[in-house]
Scaffold this motif. Sequence first.
Motif, mmCIF file in Angstrom:
data_model
loop_
_atom_site.group_PDB
_atom_site.id
_atom_site.type_symbol
_atom_site.label_atom_id
_atom_site.label_comp_id
_atom_site.label_asym_id
_atom_site.label_seq_id
_atom_site.Cartn_x
_atom_site.Cartn_y
_atom_site.Cartn_z
ATOM 1 N N GLU A 9 0.812 -1.217 0.000
ATOM 2 C CA GLU A 9 0.000 0.000 0.000
ATOM 3 C C GLU A 9 0.850 1.274 0.000
ATOM 4 O O GLU A 9 0.343 2.372 -0.208
ATOM 5 N N HIS A 10 2.145 1.136 0.217
ATOM 6 C CA HIS A 10 3.035 2.301 0.227
ATOM 7 C C HIS A 10 4.061 2.212 -0.903
ATOM 8 O O HIS A 10 5.169 2.737 -0.780
ATOM 9 N N ARG A 11 3.697 1.569 -1.999
ATOM 10 C CA ARG A 11 4.650 1.402 -3.105
ATOM 11 C C ARG A 11 5.088 2.768 -3.652
ATOM 12 O O ARG A 11 4.365 3.759 -3.523
ATOM 13 N N VAL A 12 6.276 2.776 -4.251
ATOM 14 C CA VAL A 12 6.851 4.020 -4.774
ATOM 15 C C VAL A 12 6.964 3.925 -6.289
ATOM 16 O O VAL A 12 6.926 2.838 -6.869
ATOM 17 N N ALA A 13 7.129 5.062 -6.902
ATOM 18 C CA ALA A 13 7.180 5.102 -8.371
ATOM 19 C C ALA A 13 8.564 4.730 -8.878
ATOM 20 O O ALA A 13 9.576 5.236 -8.385
ATOM 21 N N CYS A 14 8.597 3.832 -9.848
ATOM 22 C CA CYS A 14 9.853 3.513 -10.529
ATOM 23 C C CYS A 14 10.276 4.735 -11.346
ATOM 24 O O CYS A 14 9.460 5.350 -12.051
ATOM 25 N N GLN A 15 11.560 5.094 -11.257
ATOM 26 C CA GLN A 15 12.048 6.311 -11.903
ATOM 27 C C GLN A 15 12.689 6.071 -13.268
ATOM 28 O O GLN A 15 13.314 6.962 -13.826
ATOM 29 N N GLN A 16 12.526 4.860 -13.794
ATOM 30 C CA GLN A 16 13.012 4.611 -15.154
ATOM 31 C C GLN A 16 12.182 5.470 -16.122
ATOM 32 O O GLN A 16 10.944 5.465 -16.056
ATOM 33 N N PRO A 17 12.827 6.249 -16.992
ATOM 34 C CA PRO A 17 12.063 7.069 -17.938
ATOM 35 C C PRO A 17 11.028 6.256 -18.700
ATOM 36 O O PRO A 17 11.325 5.190 -19.233
ATOM 37 N N GLY A 18 9.798 6.763 -18.719
ATOM 38 C CA GLY A 18 8.723 6.092 -19.426
ATOM 39 C C GLY A 18 7.998 5.044 -18.619
ATOM 40 O O GLY A 18 7.042 4.447 -19.113
ATOM 41 N N CYS A 19 8.438 4.770 -17.356
ATOM 42 C CA CYS A 19 7.773 3.746 -16.548
ATOM 43 C C CYS A 19 6.818 4.394 -15.544
ATOM 44 O O CYS A 19 5.652 4.617 -15.840
ATOM 45 N N GLY A 20 7.273 4.705 -14.346
ATOM 46 C CA GLY A 20 6.423 5.336 -13.346
ATOM 47 C C GLY A 20 5.498 4.401 -12.614
ATOM 48 O O GLY A 20 4.670 4.832 -11.800
ATOM 49 N N HIS A 21 5.598 3.075 -12.864
ATOM 50 C CA HIS A 21 4.755 2.124 -12.156
ATOM 51 C C HIS A 21 5.117 2.065 -10.678
ATOM 52 O O HIS A 21 6.279 2.260 -10.307
ATOM 53 N N GLY A 22 4.127 1.763 -9.831
ATOM 54 C CA GLY A 22 4.387 1.604 -8.406
ATOM 55 C C GLY A 22 5.095 0.287 -8.131
ATOM 56 O O GLY A 22 4.671 -0.769 -8.631
ATOM 57 N N VAL A 23 6.179 0.331 -7.364
ATOM 58 C CA VAL A 23 6.923 -0.880 -7.013
ATOM 59 C C VAL A 23 7.057 -0.952 -5.499
ATOM 60 O O VAL A 23 7.110 0.075 -4.818
ATOM 61 N N TYR A 24 7.111 -2.171 -4.978
ATOM 62 C CA TYR A 24 7.177 -2.318 -3.520
ATOM 63 C C TYR A 24 8.169 -3.399 -3.089
ATOM 64 O O TYR A 24 8.699 -3.357 -1.982
ATOM 65 N N ALA A 25 8.456 -4.374 -3.932
ATOM 66 C CA ALA A 25 9.407 -5.438 -3.577
ATOM 67 C C ALA A 25 10.655 -5.304 -4.444
ATOM 68 O O ALA A 25 10.563 -4.946 -5.626
ATOM 69 N N ALA A 26 11.814 -5.589 -3.869
ATOM 70 C CA ALA A 26 13.081 -5.538 -4.594
ATOM 71 C C ALA A 26 13.253 -4.199 -5.318
ATOM 72 O O ALA A 26 13.539 -4.152 -6.511
ATOM 73 N N ILE A 27 13.064 -3.117 -4.571
ATOM 74 C CA ILE A 27 13.287 -1.777 -5.118
ATOM 75 C C ILE A 27 14.797 -1.548 -5.176
ATOM 76 O O ILE A 27 15.484 -1.615 -4.155
ATOM 77 N N HIS A 28 15.331 -1.275 -6.350
ATOM 78 C CA HIS A 28 16.768 -1.108 -6.546
ATOM 79 C C HIS A 28 17.147 0.381 -6.484
ATOM 80 O O HIS A 28 16.579 1.191 -7.232
ATOM 81 N N CYS A 63 12.631 -3.071 -14.503
ATOM 82 C CA CYS A 63 13.289 -1.960 -15.205
ATOM 83 C C CYS A 63 14.791 -1.983 -14.972
ATOM 84 O O CYS A 63 15.577 -1.613 -15.867
ATOM 85 N N PHE A 64 15.219 -2.417 -13.784
ATOM 86 C CA PHE A 64 16.655 -2.520 -13.517
ATOM 87 C C PHE A 64 17.307 -3.504 -14.492
ATOM 88 O O PHE A 64 18.345 -3.217 -15.085
ATOM 89 N N SER A 65 16.682 -4.682 -14.651
ATOM 90 C CA SER A 65 17.242 -5.703 -15.554
ATOM 91 C C SER A 65 17.270 -5.217 -16.994
ATOM 92 O O SER A 65 18.235 -5.466 -17.732
ATOM 93 N N ARG A 66 16.210 -4.509 -17.389
ATOM 94 C CA ARG A 66 16.172 -4.001 -18.765
ATOM 95 C C ARG A 66 17.224 -2.914 -18.975
ATOM 96 O O ARG A 66 17.868 -2.859 -20.021
ATOM 97 N N ARG A 67 17.387 -2.073 -17.993
ATOM 98 C CA ARG A 67 18.308 -0.936 -18.129
ATOM 99 C C ARG A 67 19.765 -1.383 -18.188
ATOM 100 O O ARG A 67 20.562 -0.854 -18.970
ATOM 101 N N TYR A 68 20.106 -2.395 -17.376
ATOM 102 C CA TYR A 68 21.513 -2.785 -17.253
ATOM 103 C C TYR A 68 21.833 -4.149 -17.880
ATOM 104 O O TYR A 68 22.976 -4.581 -17.858
#
Length: 250
Positions: free
Chosen positions: A22-41, A56-61
């Motif tokens: 319920e307290h998920r945060v926004a992914c900061q990968q450009p074009g994403c912005g989805h709420g994430v809560y587990a394994a936030i990198h 998004c981490f796996s896709r980016r790197y």
Amino acid sequence: MEQSIELKHKARLLAIVCVPHEHRVACQQPGCGHGVYAAIHVVEDSGELIVLGSTCFSRRYGAADALGAAKFGAGGGRLLTDDERALLAANTRDLLSRFEAEAQTAANSRLADQRARELARQELTCERRNASPYSPEPTPLQQQPTLPSFSRSGSRPWPWQHPSRTSVALLEAPGGAKWIRVEHCDSSQKLVPWPAFEGWETALPKELGVPDLSIAAIAVHDIVEALALLRRIGFAGPYVGTWPAVLRRT
């Protein structure tokens, strides 16, 4: 591919954390912005801190392990407290500084424990080296030892003390209560309150050993562990010597 390799060299995986759904945060990968809560990198990329979901981490790197192990947290991530979650959103760098301070405190504590154990081992080794090689037969277990006489004389007050291992050690609690480490004739170690006081049976952490009411002393499970624990909770000492020498400190 060249761009991916360049990004890997500039980026560092600093932390993996998680928050309640319920307290998920926004992914900061450009074009994403989805709420994430587990394994936030939490990544430092070209000097900038960014928060990414695992996908998004796996896709980016290029892969989930592209930047190696995180400096703080692993797997699904460390669950953040309310205070830490606020820092993640408002000041990620301060959150990482807090993680760094916690890790340093833990490392210092481990080092202090290691040093305390080594000092305790050295004390026992020195005492054994100075002891007489002669060791008479121990007192039969059926005999009940005489309770110590808490006189101020220089004679040894413990009839059950090992006759050839006469070195004792004085420890002082933060509140001023004094304890004497004495070796029993059966080669076990005891902690004796000096002088005995009401409630001595429960005055020390129960992990150290159990009260032996027949000799008014704590029967210690492991003297090295015991000395290390007592130092951690503020005991002074041990001051080692023969009984007359230690008595002058009491």
